[in-house]
Design an enzyme around this catalytic site. Structure first.
Site, PDB file in Angstrom:
ATOM      1  N   GLU A 134     -39.276 -36.172 -29.525  1.00 14.11           N
ATOM      2  CA  GLU A 134     -40.587 -35.577 -29.790  1.00 14.11           C
ATOM      3  C   GLU A 134     -40.442 -34.425 -30.784  1.00 14.11           C
ATOM      4  OE1 GLU A 134     -42.289 -36.406 -25.262  1.00 14.11           O
ATOM      5  OE2 GLU A 134     -41.194 -34.563 -25.732  1.00 14.11           O
ATOM      6  N   GLU A 215     -48.572 -36.583 -28.966  1.00  7.85           N
ATOM      7  CA  GLU A 215     -47.973 -36.201 -27.687  1.00  7.85           C
ATOM      8  C   GLU A 215     -48.836 -35.174 -26.948  1.00  7.85           C
ATOM      9  OE1 GLU A 215     -45.977 -36.512 -25.322  1.00  7.85           O
ATOM     10  OE2 GLU A 215     -44.753 -38.220 -25.936  1.00  7.85           O
ATOM     11  N   GLU A 223     -44.753 -38.200 -31.556  1.00  5.25           N
ATOM     12  CA  GLU A 223     -43.536 -38.987 -31.310  1.00  5.25           C
ATOM     13  C   GLU A 223     -43.652 -40.320 -32.031  1.00  5.25           C
ATOM     14  OE1 GLU A 223     -41.583 -41.512 -27.689  1.00  5.25           O
ATOM     15  OE2 GLU A 223     -42.320 -39.510 -27.159  1.00  5.25           O
ATOM     16  N   HIS A 272     -36.004 -38.027 -24.294  1.00  6.83           N
ATOM     17  CA  HIS A 272     -35.638 -38.914 -23.195  1.00  6.83           C
ATOM     18  C   HIS A 272     -34.748 -40.022 -23.762  1.00  6.83           C
ATOM     19  CE1 HIS A 272     -39.900 -37.606 -21.802  1.00  6.83           C
ATOM     20  NE2 HIS A 272     -39.006 -36.676 -21.538  1.00  6.83           N
ATOM     21  N   GLU A 362     -33.215 -43.871 -17.788  1.00 10.00           N
ATOM     22  CA  GLU A 362     -33.693 -42.910 -18.778  1.00 10.00           C
ATOM     23  C   GLU A 362     -33.304 -41.507 -18.319  1.00 10.00           C
ATOM     24  OE1 GLU A 362     -38.065 -41.933 -20.675  1.00 10.00           O
ATOM     25  OE2 GLU A 362     -37.847 -41.909 -18.494  1.00 10.00           O
ATOM     26  N   ARG A 364     -33.757 -37.797 -18.829  1.00  7.60           N
ATOM     27  CA  ARG A 364     -34.896 -37.100 -19.421  1.00  7.60           C
ATOM     28  C   ARG A 364     -34.593 -35.670 -19.859  1.00  7.60           C
ATOM     29  NH1 ARG A 364     -39.674 -39.462 -18.799  1.00  7.60           N
ATOM     30  NH2 ARG A 364     -40.857 -37.524 -18.515  1.00  7.60           N
TER      31      ARG A 364
END
Length: 474
Positions: A134, A215, A223, A272, A362, A364
């Site tokens: 991001e 986002e 993103e 992530h 994932e 994060r």
């Protein structure tokens, strides 16, 4: 895209390319480059490398050991869309001319060693990574730090703080509310065309694109997405992603930052990172009937990530600003737990239906201030350590962790609260990186020393602007 040195050289001839731009990543994670006239690159360049002075690269050689060589990877060749003269770009690894060996402080070389380590264990032959970085797009940024001054200023036409500002042509009022910037359509989302150009330009540069969107945060948080790839390819793609986004934004008169927390009181920017291990073309993290259809191997991989997370964060979240994002209350993954489909845990298992190939985890915590080659290599080493030692990740936490009571939260391990604490954790826990020969003791000690000397300690020495609000009239 070319695959071999011969195909690259043919492309140079066929496209009448005069300039070859060789890029490599420094230790903290920023691309460096040097441009060569086309006749300086031949078939030997892809083996022996192209000489350069490495003494001025951060965290690398001293002046008396400065000679190094850039070895271009032919599979990374693309025409740079931002150069007036047609320019061929390639990403390089770094060699020591004295020994002919790849340099053990070169991040791309460390990533290659991580894959070699995976193969040597027999556990798998491919590690797939899918980072989701991001970022913020601002219209203006100013900052300075002197003996008697310290400030920053960022601004965006989308910033909710501008809802009362007089603007040319009138203030139309379409400003995303704080924490409500996720997926709005135009006219609230003012950046659709710019993101589309970013995405399509990335495709021209060989990145396998997927999507783009606004986002959560106000002030221009966005993103773009690209498909998962093998570890080194994924890191290459991420560096291309950052390069393209910054340069397209500059075309529009805007500026981009991947800082995790450039704005107070709204969501920060994370990265992530999806990951999985395969062998002989088959996914190894799938097992029907297991928790979230995860295999024992996958759960042990999660156990390794959770066990080593405090040390990992020194590489996956390597800026002092990283820890202004990792605080409760902003969808921040500060709780070292795992869960299916639960974004309040630091490890989420995406709900991917009954498709074994989509089964992954994932992590994060990471953010895009990291050097992706180092971050991905370190996460893979931690996961392999979990598999080899059958580290139990404990029970999953399938609740909204943000709603737990303080007493319940106190039982869940959390991420370090600052970069110096993460570096201390790395100092005390790095055998999972060095014992396999992926990272050297020299690299770890150099990394810790660099981060303390160049980032942590300088921050401690300087007054913060908010301290004046707190203490000036005491």
């Amino acid at each position: 895209m070319p695959e071999t040195p011969q195909e690259v050289l043919k492309m140079i001839r066929d496209e009448n390319i005069k300039i070859i731009d060789l890029k490599f990543i420094d230790m903290p994670g920023i691309w460096q480059h040097c441009s060569f006239y086309f006749d300086q690159i031949d078939e030997n360049s892809f083996d022996e490398g192209v000489p350069f002075d490495g003494s001025s690269i951060r965290g690398w050689k001293s002046i008396n050991e400065s000679d190094m060589a850039m070895v271009p990877d032919p599979k990374t060749a693309w025409i740079d869309p931002f150069m007036q003269e047609k320019t061929l770009s390639m990403i390089c690894s770094i060699k020591e001319p004295r020994t002919g060996e790849f340099y053990d402080r070169d991040p791309r070389t460390i990533a290659a060693k991580a894959i070699e380590f995976l193969n040597s264990t027999g556990l798998g032959d491919t590690a797939f990574f899918g980072p989701e970085a991001e970022f913020f797009i601002f219209d203006d940024v100013r900052f300075d730090q002197t003996e008697n001054t310290g400030y920053y200023y960022v601004d965006s036409v989308e910033g909710r703080w501008n809802s009362g500002k007089e603007e040319p042509g009138g203030n139309l009022g379409y400003k995303p509310r704080y924490k409500e910037g996720y997926f709005p359509v135009a006219p609230t989302d003012t950046m659709q065309d710019m993101r589309t150009e970013m995405l399509l330009t990335m495709a021209e540069c060989g990145v396998p694109i997927e999507k783009h969107h606004h986002e959560v945060a106000t002030g221009g948080q966005n993103e773009l997405g690209f498909r998962f790839a093998r570890l080194i390819e994924a890191a290459d793609y991420l560096m291309t992603y950052k390069y393209v986004i910054k340069n397209v934004a500059r075309k529009y008169g805007k500026t981009v930052t991947f800082m995790p927390k450039p704005l107070f009181n709204d969501n920060g920017s994370g990265m992530h990172t999806h990951q999985s291990i395969w062998r002989d073309g088959k996914p190894l993290f799938w097992e029907e009937g297991g928790y979230a259809n995860m295999s024992k191997m996958a759960l042990h991989y999660i156990g390794g990530i959770l066990k080593h997370a405090p040390a990992l964060l020194a590489l996956t979240n390597p800026s002092t600003n990283s820890y202004k994002r990792l605080v409760p209350g902003f969808e921040a993954p500060v709780n070292l737990a795992y869960s299916q489909g639960n974004r309040s845990a630091s490890i989420r298992i995406p709900l991917s239906g009954m498709n074994p190939k989509a089964k992954r985890l994932e992590f994060r915590c990471p953010d895009a201030t990291c050097n992706p080659y180092l971050a991905f290599a370190a996460m893979l080493c931690a996961g392999i350590d979990g598999i080899k030692n059958e580290i139990d990740p404990g029970e999953p936490l399938d609740v909204d962790i943000y709603d737990l009571s303080p007493e319940e939260l106190s039982k869940i391990p959390s991420t370090p609260g600052s970069l110096d604490l993460a570096l201390a954790a790395l100092q005390n826990d790095h055998a999972f990186l060095t014992n396999p020969g992926v990272f050297t003791e020299d690299f770890i000690s150099n990394w810790i020393e660099y981060k303390l000397d160049k980032e942590v300690n300088p921050m401690k020495l300087r007054p913060h602007p908010h301290e004046f609000a707190l203490y000036y009239d005491v």
